[in-house]
Design an enzyme around this catalytic site. Structure first.
Site, short mmCIF file in Angstrom:
data_model
loop_
_atom_site.label_atom_id
_atom_site.label_comp_id
_atom_site.label_asym_id
_atom_site.label_seq_id
_atom_site.Cartn_x
_atom_site.Cartn_y
_atom_site.Cartn_z
N PRO A 110 -13.21 -3.77 4.74
CA PRO A 110 -11.86 -4.29 5.03
C PRO A 110 -11.10 -3.42 6.02
O PRO A 110 -10.37 -3.93 6.87
CB PRO A 110 -11.17 -4.28 3.65
CG PRO A 110 -12.28 -4.27 2.66
CD PRO A 110 -13.43 -3.55 3.29
N CYS A 125 28.80 -0.56 -10.85
CA CYS A 125 29.29 -1.76 -10.17
C CYS A 125 29.54 -2.88 -11.19
O CYS A 125 30.51 -2.79 -11.93
CB CYS A 125 28.33 -2.17 -9.06
SG CYS A 125 29.18 -3.05 -7.73
N ASP A 158 -0.69 -10.69 10.37
CA ASP A 158 0.33 -11.70 10.07
C ASP A 158 0.86 -12.28 11.38
O ASP A 158 1.06 -11.53 12.35
CB ASP A 158 1.56 -11.06 9.37
CG ASP A 158 1.23 -10.51 8.00
OD1 ASP A 158 0.14 -10.81 7.49
OD2 ASP A 158 2.08 -9.77 7.45
N HIS A 168 27.99 2.71 -5.85
CA HIS A 168 26.57 2.88 -6.21
C HIS A 168 26.12 4.32 -6.01
O HIS A 168 25.55 4.66 -4.96
CB HIS A 168 25.70 1.95 -5.36
CG HIS A 168 25.88 0.51 -5.70
ND1 HIS A 168 25.08 -0.15 -6.60
CD2 HIS A 168 26.80 -0.39 -5.28
CE1 HIS A 168 25.50 -1.40 -6.72
NE2 HIS A 168 26.54 -1.56 -5.92
N LEU A 175 0.83 -1.21 0.00
CA LEU A 175 0.00 0.00 0.00
C LEU A 175 0.86 1.26 0.00
O LEU A 175 0.34 2.36 -0.12
CB LEU A 175 -0.91 0.03 1.23
CG LEU A 175 -2.09 -0.94 1.22
CD1 LEU A 175 -2.95 -0.74 2.46
CD2 LEU A 175 -2.95 -0.74 -0.03
N GLU A 233 23.63 5.81 -7.21
CA GLU A 233 22.17 5.94 -7.14
C GLU A 233 21.68 6.00 -5.69
O GLU A 233 20.62 6.56 -5.41
CB GLU A 233 21.49 4.79 -7.90
CG GLU A 233 21.57 3.39 -7.26
CD GLU A 233 22.85 2.62 -7.54
OE1 GLU A 233 23.86 3.26 -7.93
OE2 GLU A 233 22.87 1.38 -7.36
N ARG A 293 32.34 -7.55 -4.17
CA ARG A 293 33.48 -8.36 -3.73
C ARG A 293 34.62 -8.30 -4.75
O ARG A 293 35.77 -8.51 -4.42
CB ARG A 293 33.08 -9.84 -3.59
CG ARG A 293 32.02 -10.09 -2.54
CD ARG A 293 31.80 -11.59 -2.34
NE ARG A 293 30.51 -11.86 -1.72
CZ ARG A 293 30.29 -11.79 -0.41
NH1 ARG A 293 31.26 -11.49 0.40
NH2 ARG A 293 29.09 -12.03 0.07
#
Ligand code: GLN
Length: 551
Positions: free
Chosen positions: A191, A382, A148, A508, A15, A510, A463
């Site tokens: 719901p 990467c 859950d 990375h 959601l 980003e 690595r």
């Protein structure tokens, strides 16, 4: 002392709890409060580092080297402040701590149980960031859906904290779905009623209900939800589907989510929201003046969450350039020498994605070759950078069998090799080279033009590395290792001299792009792709003849 907001989810998963939590945090931050967000995930993996992207999307990495849930990426992109190890906790980590303590005899002969030992450890971690004195408000997102089995101890911990704290220090925001039944032409509240009841049965009553919906909620419907869920009508917040996630804070502002939260937490004298930079970003994002197509070459392209931070970094960089960046997903497994030109010829730039293992790497190498030979702007991240090194070794230096030892341990030309420190590593979890490391940038390089700095810090998760034993041979032919780790000389950035825009980075970038600080490489890459798009036409014939000659 910090105040605590818990965000729970009901009815279904997906959601957008992370976006709601980040939007609320943004609004509170825009009013001058110091806010952080943390995520508690109910699965048993100690962290998501060992999860396949198909399971859980991208693994986000923090400066201090934590492998975390991708929601932490949203938190950073919205708040523009870094998160850390403490911002993501899983059931696995909680149990690991408790079991280690038990083995050390710390429980003094007691029976160790879910309540109180597991819940105590959850509570301790929930309060940790708040106790640092750095924050006025700590927002905790509970992963999973209410009801859950595995989220029960977390809800119980929230119940206990609510009971222990003064009323005004703690609150619960519950996110639910109001489905629309097309046949009945009706929004349905049942719901939501059930999910609030479920949460109440577990002892936690929400103070605010945020309703995801595809259609506006009428006042009557809001009153109905309020009545049956036992909250005040102004505590029912409509969260309509938005064009972009970055509009959600403004929608929540309109709905008054921040005001109701401030009221409940009895925070007075707050400032008016200062969102001018945010709005300026949105204005640019919504009014593009040009359009480019960037090929995203990866092996998880069918699952967008696998490259979440890359996609968001393009949204940020596109907005800066007032350019709509259309991402064209190209599955690397299906690229080969015979079809590469056909698949990539209409693109204005190519991003070869991070990844692990050998599936799809030959396609990535073909894609790099196409970009290199055709002057197509190229950006490798990467594994994408490693593929660029291999491509260069094979097709420029003529070492046909060059490879990374990740894919071919016995290659005659291991141009990408396992890092020294990795050779002794046996365990998989949390053992990569992780987190922020400094990188020194060479003057006069493309990287220096992009960053305009001598030293940067970027986040890592790998690595393997460029094998410096081969550096001499590479240097002789226009290949530039323009960024290196100042301590151990590891090559972090590579570029090519005779190409309009060709850059590969071992880290990375980003992960550090935010709305307010779009990442400079993404910004420059979009500019280069725009330039390429404007000038491609007839002057830049795609060199297909090489492909057919080989094919
Ligand atoms: N598999 C490569 C390595 O471990 C690249 C990792 C990545 O792309 N994140 O070095």
């Amino acid at each position: 002392m910090a105040k605590y907001i818990f965000v729970t989810g009901g009815v279904t998963s997906s959601l957008g709890k992370g976006i709601i939590a980040a939007s609320l945090a943004k609004l509170l931050q825009s009013r001058g409060l110091k806010v952080t967000i943390q995520k508690f995930d109910p699965y048993i993996n100690v962290d998501p580092g060992t999860l396949n992207p198909y399971e859980h999307g991208e693994c986000y990495v923090t400066d201090d080297g934590a492998e975390t849930d991708l929601d932490l990426g949203h938190y950073e992109r919205f708040l523009n402040i870094p998160t850390s190890q403490a911002n993501n906790v899983t059931t696995g980590r909680i149990y690991q701590t408790v079991i280690n303590k038990e083995r050390e005899g710390e429980y003094l002969g007691k029976t160790v149980q879910v309540v109180p030992h597991i819940t105590d450890e959850i509570k301790r971690r929930m309060l940790l960031l708040g106790e640092s004195g750095q924050y006025d408000i700590v927002i905790t997102e509970l992963g999973g859906t209410v009801g859950d089995i595995e989220s029960l101890p977390f809800v119980e911990a929230v119940r206990q904290l609510q009971w222990e704290m003064p009323e005004e220090d703690c609150m619960v925001v519950h996110l639910t779905l109001i489905p629309y039944l097309r046949a009945a032409k009706e929004l349905k509240t049942k719901p939501t009623q059930h999910s609030v009841r479920l949460l109440s049965q577990e002892g936690v009553h929400p103070n605010v209900i945020v309703c995801r919906t595809e259609h506006p909620l009428t006042d009557e419907l809001k009153r109905k939800i309020a009545l049956f869920c036992n909250v005040k009508p102004d505590a029912v917040i409509e969260a309509m589907d938005a064009g972009t996630i970055y509009e959600v804070p403004l929608k929540m502002l309109e709905e008054g989510l921040d005001v109701i939260v401030l009221k409940k937490l009895q925070i007075n004298g707050y400032a008016a929201p200062e969102l001018s930079r945010w709005k300026a970003f949105l204005d640019k994002l919504n009014a593009p003046k040009s359009k480019i197509s960037i090929g995203l070459i990866g092996k998880y392209v069918e699952l967008q969450d696998a490259y979440k931070s890359i996609l968001e970094a393009f949204v940020h960089a596109g907005a800066v350039n007032q350019c709509k960046v259309q991402i064209v997903n190209v599955h690397s497994e299906f690229i080969d020498a015979s079809n590469v030109a056909g698949k990539l010829k209409d693109l204005d730039g190519l991003l070869v994605a991070p990844g692990f293992g050998s599936r799809g790497v030959e396609g990535k190498i073909e894609a790099v070759r196409f970009a290199r030979e055709n002057g197509l702007p190229f950006f490798g991240i990467c594994l994408g950078m490693q593929m660029a090194v291999i491509e260069y070794a094979r097709n420029v230096l003529g070492w046909q069998t060059a490879h990374s030892t990740e894919m071919d341990p016995s290659t005659a030309y291991p141009v990408i090799a396992l890092m020294e420190e990795q050779k002794k590593v046996k365990k998989k979890g949390g053992t990569m080279r992780l987190g922020a490391y400094p990188c020194h940038i060479e003057h006069g390089s493309l990287a220096h033009k992009i960053y305009y700095k001598d030293q940067i810090s970027e986040r890592h998760r790998h690595r393997w590395e460029f094998n410096n034993n081969y550096l001499e041979s590479f240097l002789q032919s226009g290949f530039v290792p323009s960024g290196k780790n100042p301590v151990n000389g590891l090559v972090e950035i590579i570029e090519l001299k005779n190409h309009p825009f060709f850059i590969g980075v071992q880290y990375h970038p980003e992960l550090k792009s935010t709305v307010e600080n779009p990442h400079p490489i993404f910004v420059s890459f979009v500019q280069a792709a725009k330039y390429y798009a404007d000038h491609k036409a007839a002057s830049r014939p795609v060199r297909m003849e090489k492909e057919s000659a080989r094919g």
